[in-house]
Design a protein around this motif. Structure first.
Motif, PDB file in Angstrom:
ATOM      1  N   GLU A  28       0.872  -1.170   0.000  1.00 49.27           N
ATOM      2  CA  GLU A  28       0.000   0.000   0.000  1.00 49.27           C
ATOM      3  C   GLU A  28       0.911   1.223   0.000  1.00 49.27           C
ATOM      4  O   GLU A  28       1.851   1.284   0.784  1.00 49.27           O
ATOM      5  CB  GLU A  28      -0.881  -0.015   1.243  1.00 49.27           C
ATOM      6  N   VAL A  29       0.640   2.165  -0.883  1.00 51.86           N
ATOM      7  CA  VAL A  29       1.486   3.353  -0.928  1.00 51.86           C
ATOM      8  C   VAL A  29       0.812   4.513  -0.212  1.00 51.86           C
ATOM      9  O   VAL A  29      -0.409   4.594  -0.126  1.00 51.86           O
ATOM     10  CB  VAL A  29       1.868   3.742  -2.381  1.00 51.86           C
ATOM     11  N   GLY A  30       1.672   5.383   0.318  1.00 48.25           N
ATOM     12  CA  GLY A  30       1.160   6.537   1.041  1.00 48.25           C
ATOM     13  C   GLY A  30       2.278   7.484   1.409  1.00 48.25           C
ATOM     14  O   GLY A  30       3.339   7.483   0.792  1.00 48.25           O
ATOM     15  N   TYR A  31       2.026   8.268   2.423  1.00 43.34           N
ATOM     16  CA  TYR A  31       2.938   9.330   2.841  1.00 43.34           C
ATOM     17  C   TYR A  31       3.224   9.150   4.331  1.00 43.34           C
ATOM     18  O   TYR A  31       2.307   8.987   5.124  1.00 43.34           O
ATOM     19  CB  TYR A  31       2.290  10.690   2.576  1.00 43.34           C
ATOM     20  N   ALA A  32       4.510   9.194   4.697  1.00 43.63           N
ATOM     21  CA  ALA A  32       4.883   8.901   6.087  1.00 43.63           C
ATOM     22  C   ALA A  32       5.801   9.963   6.675  1.00 43.63           C
ATOM     23  O   ALA A  32       6.528  10.649   5.958  1.00 43.63           O
ATOM     24  CB  ALA A  32       5.573   7.542   6.173  1.00 43.63           C
ATOM     25  N   ASN A  33       5.767  10.017   7.984  1.00 48.75           N
ATOM     26  CA  ASN A  33       6.677  10.797   8.827  1.00 48.75           C
ATOM     27  C   ASN A  33       6.768  12.264   8.454  1.00 48.75           C
ATOM     28  O   ASN A  33       7.847  12.853   8.435  1.00 48.75           O
ATOM     29  CB  ASN A  33       8.055  10.121   8.869  1.00 48.75           C
ATOM     30  N   THR A  39      -2.424  14.782   4.624  1.00 54.47           N
ATOM     31  CA  THR A  39      -1.713  15.276   3.449  1.00 54.47           C
ATOM     32  C   THR A  39      -2.323  14.620   2.219  1.00 54.47           C
ATOM     33  O   THR A  39      -3.212  13.772   2.338  1.00 54.47           O
ATOM     34  CB  THR A  39      -0.189  15.024   3.523  1.00 54.47           C
ATOM     35  N   ASN A  40      -1.848  15.019   1.063  1.00 55.45           N
ATOM     36  CA  ASN A  40      -2.210  14.374  -0.196  1.00 55.45           C
ATOM     37  C   ASN A  40      -1.108  14.683  -1.203  1.00 55.45           C
ATOM     38  O   ASN A  40      -0.124  15.354  -0.858  1.00 55.45           O
ATOM     39  CB  ASN A  40      -3.595  14.824  -0.685  1.00 55.45           C
ATOM     40  N   TYR A  41      -1.259  14.197  -2.410  1.00 57.69           N
ATOM     41  CA  TYR A  41      -0.203  14.326  -3.412  1.00 57.69           C
ATOM     42  C   TYR A  41       0.154  15.799  -3.685  1.00 57.69           C
ATOM     43  O   TYR A  41       1.315  16.127  -3.900  1.00 57.69           O
ATOM     44  CB  TYR A  41      -0.628  13.627  -4.701  1.00 57.69           C
ATOM     45  N   GLN A  42      -0.840  16.680  -3.633  1.00 54.20           N
ATOM     46  CA  GLN A  42      -0.592  18.094  -3.890  1.00 54.20           C
ATOM     47  C   GLN A  42       0.069  18.794  -2.695  1.00 54.20           C
ATOM     48  O   GLN A  42       0.783  19.772  -2.873  1.00 54.20           O
ATOM     49  CB  GLN A  42      -1.903  18.819  -4.246  1.00 54.20           C
ATOM     50  N   LEU A  43      -0.151  18.302  -1.498  1.00 51.88           N
ATOM     51  CA  LEU A  43       0.352  18.961  -0.292  1.00 51.88           C
ATOM     52  C   LEU A  43       1.606  18.332   0.294  1.00 51.88           C
ATOM     53  O   LEU A  43       2.198  18.888   1.215  1.00 51.88           O
ATOM     54  CB  LEU A  43      -0.730  18.952   0.798  1.00 51.88           C
ATOM     55  N   VAL A  44       2.022  17.182  -0.231  1.00 55.34           N
ATOM     56  CA  VAL A  44       3.074  16.393   0.416  1.00 55.34           C
ATOM     57  C   VAL A  44       4.369  17.185   0.637  1.00 55.34           C
ATOM     58  O   VAL A  44       5.021  17.027   1.661  1.00 55.34           O
ATOM     59  CB  VAL A  44       3.323  15.067  -0.342  1.00 55.34           C
ATOM     60  N   GLU A 136      -3.864   8.464  -2.494  1.00 60.84           N
ATOM     61  CA  GLU A 136      -5.076   8.434  -3.292  1.00 60.84           C
ATOM     62  C   GLU A 136      -5.169   7.119  -4.086  1.00 60.84           C
ATOM     63  O   GLU A 136      -4.159   6.513  -4.426  1.00 60.84           O
ATOM     64  CB  GLU A 136      -5.077   9.624  -4.259  1.00 60.84           C
ATOM     65  N   ASP A 137      -6.395   6.699  -4.394  1.00 61.52           N
ATOM     66  CA  ASP A 137      -6.626   5.426  -5.095  1.00 61.52           C
ATOM     67  C   ASP A 137      -5.834   5.305  -6.389  1.00 61.52           C
ATOM     68  O   ASP A 137      -5.344   4.229  -6.722  1.00 61.52           O
ATOM     69  CB  ASP A 137      -8.112   5.225  -5.396  1.00 61.52           C
ATOM     70  N   LEU A 143       1.480   1.018 -11.476  1.00 61.05           N
ATOM     71  CA  LEU A 143       2.112   0.437 -12.658  1.00 61.05           C
ATOM     72  C   LEU A 143       1.311  -0.740 -13.227  1.00 61.05           C
ATOM     73  O   LEU A 143       1.522  -1.110 -14.383  1.00 61.05           O
ATOM     74  CB  LEU A 143       3.555   0.023 -12.367  1.00 61.05           C
ATOM     75  N   ILE A 144       0.407  -1.298 -12.460  1.00 60.03           N
ATOM     76  CA  ILE A 144      -0.523  -2.295 -13.016  1.00 60.03           C
ATOM     77  C   ILE A 144      -1.573  -1.567 -13.851  1.00 60.03           C
ATOM     78  O   ILE A 144      -1.894  -1.981 -14.959  1.00 60.03           O
ATOM     79  CB  ILE A 144      -1.173  -3.130 -11.896  1.00 60.03           C
ATOM     80  N   LYS A 145      -2.065  -0.472 -13.326  1.00 60.99           N
ATOM     81  CA  LYS A 145      -3.069   0.316 -14.037  1.00 60.99           C
ATOM     82  C   LYS A 145      -2.476   1.055 -15.234  1.00 60.99           C
ATOM     83  O   LYS A 145      -3.177   1.345 -16.198  1.00 60.99           O
ATOM     84  CB  LYS A 145      -3.706   1.347 -13.085  1.00 60.99           C
ATOM     85  N   ASN A 146      -1.196   1.401 -15.149  1.00 57.45           N
ATOM     86  CA  ASN A 146      -0.489   2.174 -16.181  1.00 57.45           C
ATOM     87  C   ASN A 146       0.833   1.468 -16.499  1.00 57.45           C
ATOM     88  O   ASN A 146       1.895   1.911 -16.053  1.00 57.45           O
ATOM     89  CB  ASN A 146      -0.206   3.595 -15.685  1.00 57.45           C
TER      90      ASN A 146
END
Length: 163
Positions: A28-33, A39-44, A136-137, A143-146
């Motif tokens: 599972e991918v996400g944002y840590a520490n 947060t989200n991809y735009q705010l990371v 985010e989903d 890389l499976i989806k793309n």
């Protein structure tokens, strides 16, 4: 089942690599520490989180040491806030643990890699996990989806046995 969190640059390729390994149960991918619990991809970049993969694994099939051997195979451990073409603190490297007994195993790996490079200091954080926000989903299994999506990692290395 055990778990570990690894920051290794863009999480798309890191997930694509580790999901190929025997013994990896879930990714599972996400944002840590970072400095906040949201947060989200735009705010990371503003929240100082690192793009991170959460691995759940079967230690009877793959050990933490084995996982970390693969980890050090796919990162530049001396690069500060950069892996591949991706630059910024969100692309820093780090090993974030939830089980305190994992810290000495990870430290021994860091020390071993450093020793192989004349004692040079690595740019890999070793810290307890402070927080993890699931990405985010559209980032999950990217890389499976793309299948032709960007990846800074040679995914074929996952099929090459460790030495």
């Amino acid at each position: 089942m055990k778990e570990i969190y690894l920051a290794a640059g863009c999480f798309w390729g890191v997930e694509g690599y580790f999901r190929q390994l025997s013994g990896i149960i879930e990714t599972e991918v996400g944002y840590a520490n970072g400095i906040s619990t949201k947060t989200n991809y735009q705010l990371v970049a503003l929240t100082d989180h690192a793009e991170t993969i959460h691995l759940k694994y079967n230690p009877e099939i793959i050990s933490l040491k084995g996982i970390l051997q693969h980890y050090f195979r796919i990162i530049d451990p001396f690069s500060v806030n950069r892996q591949g073409n991706d630059c910024g603190r969100q692309y820093r490297t780090g090993i974030y643990y939830v089980d305190q007994t994992d810290a000495p195993i990870a430290q021994a790996m860091i020390d071993g890699v450093s020793a192989k490079h004349d004692g040079r200091k690595l740019a890999v954080q070793l810290e307890p996990l402070q927080n993890f926000i699931v990405a985010e989903d559209y980032h999950q299994d990217y890389l499976i989806k793309n299948p032709y999506g960007y990846c800074h990692i040679d995914l074929n290395l996952a099929k090459v046995p460790l030495r």
